[in-house]
Enzyme design. Structure first.
Site, PDB file in Angstrom:
ATOM      1  N   PRO A   1      53.762  48.883  39.865  1.00 33.61           N
ATOM      2  CA  PRO A   1      52.354  49.678  39.366  1.00 33.61           C
ATOM      3  C   PRO A   1      51.330  48.928  39.446  1.00 33.61           C
ATOM      4  O   PRO A   1      51.274  47.559  39.036  1.00 33.61           O
ATOM      5  CB  PRO A   1      52.701  50.062  37.999  1.00 33.61           C
ATOM      6  CG  PRO A   1      54.362  50.377  37.833  1.00 33.61           C
ATOM      7  CD  PRO A   1      54.734  48.694  38.380  1.00 33.61           C
TER       8      PRO A   1
ATOM      9  N   GLY B   1      49.677  39.091  37.738  1.00 39.13           N
ATOM     10  CA  GLY B   1      49.388  37.757  38.379  1.00 39.13           C
ATOM     11  C   GLY B   1      50.673  37.229  38.837  1.00 39.13           C
ATOM     12  O   GLY B   1      50.526  36.049  39.440  1.00 39.13           O
TER      13      GLY B   1
ATOM     14  N   GLU C   1      38.325  41.756  43.665  1.00 39.06           N
ATOM     15  CA  GLU C   1      37.354  40.683  44.401  1.00 39.06           C
ATOM     16  C   GLU C   1      37.287  39.249  44.009  1.00 39.06           C
ATOM     17  O   GLU C   1      37.154  38.512  44.689  1.00 39.06           O
ATOM     18  CB  GLU C   1      35.905  41.349  43.732  1.00 39.06           C
ATOM     19  CG  GLU C   1      35.604  42.870  44.190  1.00 39.06           C
ATOM     20  CD  GLU C   1      36.352  43.938  43.439  1.00 39.06           C
ATOM     21  OE1 GLU C   1      36.048  44.967  43.879  1.00 39.06           O
ATOM     22  OE2 GLU C   1      36.826  43.491  42.381  1.00 39.06           O
TER      23      GLU C   1
END
Length: 430
Positions: free
Chosen positions: A272, A321, A63
């Site tokens: 993953p 990231g 989100e």
């Protein structure tokens, strides 16, 4: 009357359950210390607030990433922003991306308060937000009605109402009543607008999908351009992105089949979804006799290769990231989650890099833009593991051209500007 009774019961459950929640945070804090930090914020104690901020609630990492272009645009036009989160991943992402703005005092990153009226009262005293934007579809009863009591217009943002959620809610009409407690909804598509309107939500505006406006980190693309030939040479590369528990066997069997098909051997990048699965997945790959390299062992923090290349068939993406880097290594992407009931993950990142994308049968979580992408031919939905193996084979799916993906992407971009326009319009009309 039923809604009033539900809210009373909800509040009672939260008050009775607070010791359990605190034990949960303590237990999670043993592995990730940030869970147990800033605990006062969860009780509505925020110290120095940021009055007049726009409030963006992004419960976790996904989100928050979708909110990044919106938050950036709000800050750039001079608004103050406070973001609230429940998980460390979302909080860390906000703190990382907007570190300079936080240091300048234009933004705060805090925990969302517990679902109690008094905790939210503390939050609204500290920040007195001009409006609230709840990313995706988070329905928290006390949040909704505490905002109404405080006079803060609260909007669903980047919202969709998936088919499965609609079917589930037919037996729980109180959820519709809770949705009607929002001041409005900024939704992803015309279909989603019809769905929210059908359950009585007012002030519904079609603004699009914010993820189409996400910034792409140039350093990750530059690193991929260097690493790809070092790692895979001239081999075709396929990335399995955001793989979740329960589908590894399907994907690893597809990889084995592609490697055994004859002809040029492809190279695979396997990422993953959760970091706690990195070691487990590495063991699964090794158990099948597949040769894999771990990103953490062959690349430094700046994604620079360490030493000479080593022959392998799989790169295990054991980092966070860096998804754009993993996608940029490849010429095609399989997005995880689609072979589980929880549904497929984001297909927009691959499309942003002009990569064809394959998804499993469960796409209710990404109904928009998956439906449109499949119709446009830039995404392939495979219904079975066998269909996936065929698609990855030498005579499999040819995929779209880069120009076709670019045209599709351009058609669906621009949600950030439309969302801000809708927000301003709604606030002006109140």
């Amino acid at each position: 009357m039923r809604l009033w009774l539900f809210l009373r019961l909800w509040s009672a459950l939260w008050h009775l359950g607070l010791p359990v929640v605190l034990v949960y945070l303590w237990w999670r804090g043993r592995k990730d210390a940030i869970y147990a930090r800033h605990l006062g914020e969860r009780f509505g104690r925020y110290g120095n607030g940021l009055p007049g901020a726009v409030w963006v609630h992004a419960v976790s990492l996904g989100e928050m990433r979708s909110a990044v272009p919106l938050v950036r645009a709000l800050l750039d036009r001079g608004d103050k922003v406070v973001t609230t989160h429940f998980t460390p991943a979302g909080r860390r992402e906000a703190a990382r991306v907007f570190a300079a703005d936080i240091a300048q005092g234009r933004m705060r990153v805090v925990w969302v308060p517990f679902e109690t009226s008094w905790a939210y009262a503390g939050f609204f005293r500290a920040f007195r937000p001009v409006a609230g934007l709840v990313m995706e579809i988070e329905i928290w009863p006390r949040m909704i009605f505490a905002a109404r009591r405080a006079g803060v217009p609260l909007f669903m943002c980047n919202a969709q109402y998936p088919t499965k959620s609609m079917a589930r809610d037919e037996g729980f009409p109180l959820r519709h009543a809770l949705m009607r407690g929002f001041a409005g909804a900024f939704v992803k598509s015309d279909l989603q607008a019809e769905r929210f309107a059908s359950v009585g939500v007012d002030n519904v505006e079609v603004t699009g999908e914010l993820r189409f406006d996400q910034p792409i980190p140039p350093a990750q693309l530059a690193a991929a351009a260097v690493v790809r030939p070092w790692l895979a040479g001239e081999r075709a590369v396929v990335t399995f992105a955001s793989v979740v528990e329960g589908e590894d066997a399907i994907y690893l069997e597809a990889i084995e089949a592609a490697l055994a098909a004859g002809g040029a051997r492809p190279f695979f990048v396997y990422v993953p979804r959760k970091p706690e699965r990195f070691d487990e997945v590495a063991a699964m790959i090794a158990a099948r006799g597949l040769k894999a390299l771990r990103r953490s062992e062959i690349l430094d923090a700046a994604l620079v290769p360490l030493g000479a290349p080593v022959a392998a068939d799989i790169l295990l993406g054991d980092s966070l990231g860096e998804m754009y880097f993993y996608i940029a290594l490849s010429g095609g992407v399989v997005t995880g989650g689609g072979f589980t009931p929880k549904g497929a993950h984001n297909i927009i990142e691959p499309l942003a890099l002009k990569c064809p994308v394959i998804v499993g049968p469960e796409v209710h979580t990404i109904e928009y833009p998956a439906t449109e992408a499949i119709e446009a031919g830039v995404c392939l939905r495979v219904e079975t593991p066998e269909a996936l193996r065929q698609a990855l084979g030498p005579d499999g799916w040819a995929g779209p051209t880069a120009e076709e993906i670019e045209d599709f992407f351009a058609e669906h971009a621009g949600a950030t500007a439309r969302t801000i326009e809708a927000l301003d319009r709604q606030l002006t009309s109140r």
